[in-house]
Write a protein that holds these residues in place. Structure first.
Motif, PDB file in Angstrom:
ATOM      1  N   UNK A   1      21.930  19.657  42.810  1.00 57.62           N
ATOM      2  CA  UNK A   1      22.946  20.497  42.183  1.00 57.62           C
ATOM      3  C   UNK A   1      24.217  20.472  42.998  1.00 57.62           C
ATOM      4  N   UNK A   2      25.220  21.243  42.583  1.00 60.58           N
ATOM      5  CA  UNK A   2      26.477  21.273  43.333  1.00 60.58           C
ATOM      6  C   UNK A   2      26.274  21.829  44.743  1.00 60.58           C
ATOM      7  N   UNK A   3      26.925  21.212  45.696  1.00 57.04           N
ATOM      8  CA  UNK A   3      26.862  21.646  47.095  1.00 57.04           C
ATOM      9  C   UNK A   3      28.280  21.989  47.543  1.00 57.04           C
ATOM     10  N   UNK A   4      28.426  23.161  48.130  1.00 51.76           N
ATOM     11  CA  UNK A   4      29.736  23.607  48.562  1.00 51.76           C
ATOM     12  C   UNK A   4      29.831  23.594  50.081  1.00 51.76           C
ATOM     13  N   UNK A   5      30.995  23.281  50.574  1.00 43.68           N
ATOM     14  CA  UNK A   5      31.220  23.241  52.004  1.00 43.68           C
ATOM     15  C   UNK A   5      32.576  23.790  52.361  1.00 43.68           C
ATOM     16  N   UNK A   6      32.941  23.631  53.618  1.00 42.59           N
ATOM     17  CA  UNK A   6      34.221  24.115  54.128  1.00 42.59           C
ATOM     18  C   UNK A   6      34.895  22.997  54.890  1.00 42.59           C
ATOM     19  N   UNK A   7      36.158  22.759  54.567  1.00 47.79           N
ATOM     20  CA  UNK A   7      36.922  21.682  55.184  1.00 47.79           C
ATOM     21  C   UNK A   7      38.074  22.249  56.001  1.00 47.79           C
ATOM     22  N   UNK A   8      38.380  21.591  57.092  1.00 42.86           N
ATOM     23  CA  UNK A   8      39.499  21.945  57.953  1.00 42.86           C
ATOM     24  C   UNK A   8      40.469  20.769  57.943  1.00 42.86           C
ATOM     25  N   UNK A   9      41.700  21.017  57.484  1.00 47.17           N
ATOM     26  CA  UNK A   9      42.662  19.932  57.288  1.00 47.17           C
ATOM     27  C   UNK A   9      43.916  20.191  58.120  1.00 47.17           C
ATOM     28  N   UNK A  10      44.333  19.218  58.955  1.00 50.34           N
ATOM     29  CA  UNK A  10      45.544  19.375  59.770  1.00 50.34           C
ATOM     30  C   UNK A  10      46.807  19.472  58.915  1.00 50.34           C
ATOM     31  N   UNK A  11      47.832  20.119  59.457  1.00 48.07           N
ATOM     32  CA  UNK A  11      49.071  20.385  58.722  1.00 48.07           C
ATOM     33  C   UNK A  11      49.729  19.106  58.200  1.00 48.07           C
ATOM     34  N   UNK A  12      49.707  18.042  58.969  1.00 48.13           N
ATOM     35  CA  UNK A  12      50.379  16.820  58.537  1.00 48.13           C
ATOM     36  C   UNK A  12      49.704  16.175  57.335  1.00 48.13           C
ATOM     37  N   UNK A  13      48.552  16.683  56.943  1.00 50.00           N
ATOM     38  CA  UNK A  13      47.831  16.093  55.819  1.00 50.00           C
ATOM     39  C   UNK A  13      47.805  16.985  54.584  1.00 50.00           C
ATOM     40  N   UNK A  14      48.616  18.053  54.583  1.00 56.06           N
ATOM     41  CA  UNK A  14      48.726  18.852  53.374  1.00 56.06           C
ATOM     42  C   UNK A  14      50.173  19.220  53.092  1.00 56.06           C
ATOM     43  N   UNK A  15      50.421  19.525  51.836  1.00 60.28           N
ATOM     44  CA  UNK A  15      51.760  19.894  51.378  1.00 60.28           C
ATOM     45  C   UNK A  15      51.760  21.353  50.946  1.00 60.28           C
ATOM     46  N   UNK A  16      52.645  22.148  51.538  1.00 55.45           N
ATOM     47  CA  UNK A  16      52.822  23.537  51.125  1.00 55.45           C
ATOM     48  C   UNK A  16      53.839  23.583  49.990  1.00 55.45           C
ATOM     49  N   UNK A  17      53.437  24.112  48.855  1.00 55.85           N
ATOM     50  CA  UNK A  17      54.320  24.163  47.697  1.00 55.85           C
ATOM     51  C   UNK A  17      55.284  25.344  47.795  1.00 55.85           C
ATOM     52  N   UNK A  18      56.465  25.155  47.270  1.00 55.65           N
ATOM     53  CA  UNK A  18      57.483  26.207  47.277  1.00 55.65           C
ATOM     54  C   UNK A  18      57.301  27.077  46.032  1.00 55.65           C
ATOM     55  N   UNK A  19      56.221  27.853  46.018  1.00 55.32           N
ATOM     56  CA  UNK A  19      55.898  28.623  44.810  1.00 55.32           C
ATOM     57  C   UNK A  19      55.525  30.071  45.121  1.00 55.32           C
ATOM     58  N   UNK A  20      56.055  30.593  46.237  1.00 57.37           N
ATOM     59  CA  UNK A  20      55.730  31.976  46.567  1.00 57.37           C
ATOM     60  C   UNK A  20      56.988  32.838  46.509  1.00 57.37           C
ATOM     61  N   UNK A  21      56.808  34.117  46.191  1.00 60.17           N
ATOM     62  CA  UNK A  21      57.900  35.075  46.222  1.00 60.17           C
ATOM     63  C   UNK A  21      58.211  35.700  44.882  1.00 60.17           C
ATOM     64  N   UNK A  22      57.793  35.085  43.787  1.00 60.51           N
ATOM     65  CA  UNK A  22      58.102  35.605  42.450  1.00 60.51           C
ATOM     66  C   UNK A  22      57.034  36.592  41.998  1.00 60.51           C
ATOM     67  N   UNK A  23      56.784  37.587  42.857  1.00 57.34           N
ATOM     68  CA  UNK A  23      55.757  38.590  42.591  1.00 57.34           C
ATOM     69  C   UNK A  23      56.325  39.971  42.919  1.00 57.34           C
ATOM     70  N   UNK A  24      55.651  40.985  42.475  1.00 54.82           N
ATOM     71  CA  UNK A  24      56.150  42.332  42.672  1.00 54.82           C
ATOM     72  C   UNK A  24      56.160  42.745  44.144  1.00 54.82           C
ATOM     73  N   UNK A  25      55.222  42.257  44.920  1.00 58.90           N
ATOM     74  CA  UNK A  25      55.135  42.689  46.310  1.00 58.90           C
ATOM     75  C   UNK A  25      54.527  41.633  47.212  1.00 58.90           C
ATOM     76  N   UNK A  26      54.412  41.966  48.494  1.00 59.00           N
ATOM     77  CA  UNK A  26      53.903  41.062  49.522  1.00 59.00           C
ATOM     78  C   UNK A  26      54.636  39.729  49.510  1.00 59.00           C
ATOM     79  N   UNK A  27      55.941  39.812  49.243  1.00 56.32           N
ATOM     80  CA  UNK A  27      56.742  38.598  49.140  1.00 56.32           C
ATOM     81  C   UNK A  27      56.899  37.890  50.477  1.00 56.32           C
ATOM     82  N   UNK A  28      56.672  38.623  51.568  1.00 63.99           N
ATOM     83  CA  UNK A  28      56.829  38.032  52.903  1.00 63.99           C
ATOM     84  C   UNK A  28      55.524  37.485  53.465  1.00 63.99           C
TER      85      UNK A  28
END
Length: 421
Positions: A181-208
């Protein structure tokens, strides 16, 4: 395809602490000392979506990212109650900063608990600098190859990502020898191998809070940066990898009690922030021409009852956070002796209690928001409005769904007790 090039070291002997004599009280005091700067920069933090680079450096130099990090890797390895105290102080200065900082700095505990020494050698590196958001929902895959694991996916709400050098993801494992069946795990990925999307802030709160989404596009990581452990259902039987490496039961815990300590510590800090602002309102009233008894400015008497109620409610919430964090530590210690002494139901009970502490702080903010009045609370740019928006946003987090937790906890507890009869 990006490739992790960090060299593996067989002779790794550990890192020195930056300040070997640092005490828990000193590091909590350092966090509290940042409050004036954090309060002053709240609006700017909302605008940029996270705390500043300068504040990140202040946190780093003060050792705040190392509170839960193992001593072996240059951390201070303080306990969870100490971490909760630090987070309450940071969130008291700026709620969004508290959220983002907490959900980046805390997860050194997850890495220390779940990953092998080989993986931890890579994660903590040559200098012990580590911060990572953790998104346990398996929104991507880890495909096993001879050379490592290929990580691919998109994870939302990765709080604390702007100042992190790693990210922790829940993944569905695609193994060379498939399981039934499906097996779930946890991965640790270095910063240079992921892209942070510019999609935060358009919410009512916790914008920071820096809760941006992260995309990973077929990144190859070493096999030691993926573990066959589901963050939401950790196998603690016999002690985790981290317990056997570090000898500290704190690194052999389940996750719901820990994750809830993170969230509730933040929100109790926000409650104290609202109380601080309400106290400033009272002081302004005291400076106004008196219309009542001597010593009271115009209308101050209307503020005393909510202020006193809030004081007591927050004291109860703060004590509940510290007690819940200590319960987590106690259960971790019991679990390494016998996993049956720290069941999933035990972890849910910690979570449920901490959820009610968060609710109590939310009730304080509601009380003070209404008592402060329209001109003070509802006006754009006011701190009281910001705290109300932040707590409103936080209430949408599954970690605060206390009624759902109550139903699940009751069902499992009843079933267990019936089966024991």
């Amino acid at each position: 395809m990006s490739i992790q090039t960090t060299a593996l070291r067989d002779d790794y002997a550990g890192l020195a602490q930056p300040e070997p004599g640092l005490t828990p009280d000193e590091i909590v005091a350092r966090a509290a000392a940042f409050r004036p700067l954090l309060v002053e920069d709240q609006a700017n933090c909302e605008e940029r979506g996270t705390y500043s680079d300068a504040m990140h450096e202040r946190f780093r130099e003060a050792g705040l990212y190392r509170v839960l990090q193992p001593k072996m890797y240059g951390g201070y390895e303080f306990d969870l109650p100490v971490f909760a105290r630090v987070i309450m102080e940071i969130a008291r200065g700026c709620p969004g900063t508290g959220w983002g900082f907490c959900l980046a700095s805390a997860h050194s505990l997850n890495v220390a608990g779940l990953f092998t020494k080989e993986g931890q050698d890579i994660a903590f590196g040559d200098d012990g600098e580590f911060a990572a958001p953790a998104r346990g929902v398996p929104s991507g895959t880890a495909t096993e190859t001879d050379d490592g694991w290929i990580i691919d996916g998109l994870w939302d709400y990765c709080s604390g990502s702007p100042h992190s050098n790693y990210a922790i993801f829940g993944v569905r494992l695609i193994e060379k020898t498939p399981s039934a069946g499906p097996v779930f795990g946890t991965a640790l990925v270095p910063r240079e191998q992921w892209e942070m999307l510019d999609n935060w802030g358009d919410f009512i709160g916790l914008r920071a809070s820096g809760s941006n989404s992260i995309r990973v596009d077929k990144a190859l990581v070493p096999k030691s940066l993926v573990v066959r452990q589901n963050l939401f259902s950790i196998d603690i039987d016999g002690g985790t990898e981290g317990y056997h490496l570090h000898g500290n039961p704190m690194y052999s815990g389940r996750m719901f009690g820990f994750f809830q300590t993170e969230i509730t510590s933040i929100l109790v800090g926000v409650g104290f922030a609202a109380l601080d602002e309400f106290e400033r309102i009272i002081k302004r009233k005291l400076d106004a021409p008196a219309s009542g008894p001597p010593g009271l400015g115009g209308g101050v008497q209307d503020f005393l009852r909510p202020y006193g109620l809030a004081l007591g409610m927050l004291e109860a919430a703060r004590n509940a956070v510290l007690s819940g964090a200590q319960s987590y530590m106690d259960y971790c210690a019991a679990g390494v002796v016998d996993a049956r002494l720290y069941s999933e139901i035990d972890d849910m009970r910690i979570q449920a209690g901490l959820q009610h502490a968060a609710k109590l702080s939310g009730d304080v903010i509601d009380l003070l928001y209404q008592a402060a009045g329209t001109s003070t609370s509802a006006k754009n740019g006011s701190r009281m409005q910001r705290y109300f928006r932040d707590i409103s946003m936080a209430r949408t987090n599954p970690g605060l769904a206390y009624e759902r937790t109550a139903a699940m906890l009751a069902q499992r507890t009843i079933n267990e007790r019936i089966a024991a009869v």
